[in-house]
Design an enzyme around this catalytic site. Structure first.
Site, short mmCIF file in Angstrom:
data_model
loop_
_atom_site.label_atom_id
_atom_site.label_comp_id
_atom_site.label_asym_id
_atom_site.label_seq_id
_atom_site.Cartn_x
_atom_site.Cartn_y
_atom_site.Cartn_z
N THR A 152 -6.19 8.23 29.39
CA THR A 152 -6.40 6.79 29.30
C THR A 152 -7.34 6.22 30.42
O THR A 152 -7.60 7.14 31.44
CB THR A 152 -4.96 6.32 30.09
OG1 THR A 152 -5.02 4.86 30.35
CG2 THR A 152 -4.42 6.59 31.21
N ILE A 153 -7.89 5.21 30.05
CA ILE A 153 -9.14 4.62 30.84
C ILE A 153 -8.18 4.02 32.06
O ILE A 153 -9.18 3.61 32.96
CB ILE A 153 -9.98 3.62 30.26
CG1 ILE A 153 -9.26 2.39 29.74
CG2 ILE A 153 -10.72 4.09 28.92
CD1 ILE A 153 -9.77 1.23 29.25
N ASP A 154 -7.14 3.98 32.38
CA ASP A 154 -6.54 2.91 33.16
C ASP A 154 -6.39 3.58 34.68
O ASP A 154 -6.30 2.98 35.82
CB ASP A 154 -5.10 2.53 32.82
CG ASP A 154 -5.11 1.75 31.66
OD1 ASP A 154 -6.26 1.05 31.50
OD2 ASP A 154 -4.20 1.48 30.85
N GLY A 183 -3.51 4.11 23.65
CA GLY A 183 -4.99 3.65 23.66
C GLY A 183 -5.94 4.74 23.64
O GLY A 183 -5.59 5.65 24.67
N LYS A 208 -27.98 -15.78 49.72
CA LYS A 208 -27.50 -14.89 48.39
C LYS A 208 -27.68 -15.86 47.24
O LYS A 208 -26.88 -16.99 47.01
CB LYS A 208 -26.42 -14.10 48.91
CG LYS A 208 -25.97 -13.03 47.70
CD LYS A 208 -24.92 -12.26 48.20
CE LYS A 208 -24.29 -11.49 47.08
NZ LYS A 208 -24.94 -10.88 46.11
N GLY A 228 -19.62 -5.05 43.89
CA GLY A 228 -18.87 -6.49 43.65
C GLY A 228 -18.93 -7.34 44.61
O GLY A 228 -19.01 -6.90 45.85
N ASP A 241 -3.90 5.40 35.72
CA ASP A 241 -2.60 4.77 36.18
C ASP A 241 -1.51 5.85 36.19
O ASP A 241 -0.18 5.38 36.48
CB ASP A 241 -2.21 3.62 35.60
CG ASP A 241 -1.98 3.82 33.88
OD1 ASP A 241 -2.41 4.92 33.64
OD2 ASP A 241 -1.50 3.03 33.26
N ASP A 261 1.29 7.04 29.88
CA ASP A 261 2.56 7.46 30.62
C ASP A 261 3.46 7.14 29.48
O ASP A 261 4.61 7.63 29.34
CB ASP A 261 2.98 6.96 31.81
CG ASP A 261 2.79 5.64 31.79
OD1 ASP A 261 2.52 5.03 31.05
OD2 ASP A 261 3.54 4.86 32.82
N MET A 301 -10.42 -4.00 32.10
CA MET A 301 -9.16 -3.57 31.73
C MET A 301 -8.33 -2.79 32.72
O MET A 301 -8.83 -2.75 33.80
CB MET A 301 -9.06 -2.69 30.51
CG MET A 301 -9.40 -3.51 29.34
SD MET A 301 -9.52 -2.26 27.74
CE MET A 301 -9.24 -3.51 26.69
N GLY A 302 -7.35 -2.17 32.53
CA GLY A 302 -6.53 -1.41 33.67
C GLY A 302 -4.86 -1.52 33.47
O GLY A 302 -4.11 -1.16 34.09
N ARG A 303 -4.51 -2.54 32.34
CA ARG A 303 -3.23 -2.95 32.16
C ARG A 303 -2.74 -3.69 33.66
O ARG A 303 -3.25 -4.31 33.99
CB ARG A 303 -2.57 -1.77 31.76
CG ARG A 303 -1.06 -2.10 30.95
CD ARG A 303 -0.41 -0.89 30.39
NE ARG A 303 -1.25 -0.30 29.33
CZ ARG A 303 -1.03 -0.74 28.03
NH1 ARG A 303 -0.09 -1.58 27.64
NH2 ARG A 303 -1.81 -0.17 27.02
N ARG A 311 0.44 3.47 18.59
CA ARG A 311 1.65 3.48 19.38
C ARG A 311 2.86 3.13 18.55
O ARG A 311 2.71 2.17 17.73
CB ARG A 311 1.63 2.25 20.29
CG ARG A 311 0.22 2.05 21.23
CD ARG A 311 0.23 1.04 22.42
NE ARG A 311 -0.62 1.49 23.33
CZ ARG A 311 -1.84 0.74 23.38
NH1 ARG A 311 -2.21 -0.13 22.36
NH2 ARG A 311 -2.79 0.86 24.25
#
Ligand code: F6P
Length: 321
Positions: free
Chosen positions: A127-129, A11, A215, A188, A131, A103, A171-173, A72
């Site tokens: 990667t944006i993850d 990705g 709230k 959050g 991880d 990875d 995202m983040g897998r 990929r």
């Protein structure tokens, strides 16, 4: 090492171009010939390899995506295609490859360097993850985080106007890093990540108590690794006194100009990867820990799952109440 090649794989992530630029410019400075491989390992197998010139990396420091293109490549799981890929490198006398990716891309790099030791391989985490074990940050994570924060601010405006509970899927897998740090930095009001349990009923109680106290809205982060935000929202719908909406942020998180942090990371890592190739290193991944460049055997990335920082998670839980 006189000839090297660079590829981006898996990705895409903001900052990949910056890393390619730094690696190529550092290599040009050392008198090396630099090849670009298009579409990651697919280009290595299919011989889509071209000699890069300085102009190929000019003006890309701030461009999202990857000008080398990415893919990929399933064929690369087979030794015979890896041998074909190695032959394509050898015919150009390419002795070193800089692999920028996650990875999955590192596994390919590892096989290549083990089966074809005449070809040196260095992994750079893109990667944006976020991880990958062995690095505090991966290239692209900070930009993606900023994209989520921008979305959160916009969603909070409308959520508050309508007194709604929003579920934002990021995202983040199978990693909760992006959701956790979005929750902390974006304020959050709830967090679901794959690494930790968070009971739906607890969130329902929190939302209902908040409404009683005045709230007006909630913005709950859901990491894609726990399943769909829509499912969580539909389970909660009847338990809370608030109308519910779901936003799936999707691939917008992968685009955009890299942040300052990602550019610095990519620049340092790209150049350092080439420096280490010239020093004879192979089968290693570059990382950054406590603001210092580090390196590990490439297998470290998948042999050690990156752990969520428990203190950061606890703080997110306290502040999202
Ligand atoms: O690994 C990066 C990532 O964006 C993950 O966060 C996500 O799960 C996946 O890639 C999406 O992949 P694709 O681009 O194939 O839809």
């Amino acid at each position: 090492v006189k000839n090297i090649a660079i590829l981006t794989s898996g990705g895409d992530s903001p900052g990949m171009n910056t890393a390619v630029r730094a690696a190529a410019k550092f290599a040009f400075d050392k008198g090396l010939t630099v090849f670009g491989i298009r579409r990651g390992y697919a280009g290595m197998v299919n011989d889509d390899i071209y000699e890069m010139e300085p102009k190929d990396v000019s003006g890309i420091i701030d461009r999202g995506g990857t000008t080398l293109l990415t893919a990929r490549c399933l064929e690369f799981h087979e030794a015979k295609y890896r041998a074909q890929a190695a032959a394509n490198l050898r015919k150009r006398n390419i002795e070193g490859v800089v692999v920028i990716g996650g990875d999955g891309s590192y596994r390919g790099a590892n096989y290549l360097s083990l089966e074809h030791p005449d070809i040196k391989v260095i992994g750079i985490p893109g990667t944006i993850d976020n991880d990958i074990a062995g690095t505090d940050y991966t290239i692209g994570f900070d930009t993606a985080l900023n994209t989520v924060l921008e979305a959160m601010s916009k969603l909070r405006d409308t959520a508050t106007s309508h007194e709604r509970t929003y579920f934002l899927e990021v995202m983040g897998r199978d990693s909760g890093e992006l959701a956790l740090y979005s929750c902390l930095a974006g304020g959050g009001d709830g967090l679901f990540i794959p690494e930790k349990e968070f009971a739906l009923d607890d969130l329902a109680d929190l939302v209902n108590t908040r409404r009683q106290k005045g709230k007006l809205s909630d913005l709950v982060l859901v990491s894609e690794g726990v399943g769909s935000a829509a499912e969580i929202a539909s389970k909660l719908k009847n338990k809370i006194h608030s109308s519910v909406r779901v936003t799936i942020l999707g691939h917008v998180q992968r685009g955009g100009a890299p942040s300052a942090l990602d550019r610095l990371l990519a620049t340092k890592m790209g150049a350092y990867g080439v420096k280490r190739l010239l020093e004879g290193a192979s089968g290693i991944m570059i990382g950054i820990e406590s603001n210092e460049l580090t390196e590990y055997p490439i297998g470290y990335a998948w042999e050690n799952k990156k752990k969520i920082n428990d203190n950061d998670y606890e703080l997110a839980m306290i502040l999202s109440k």
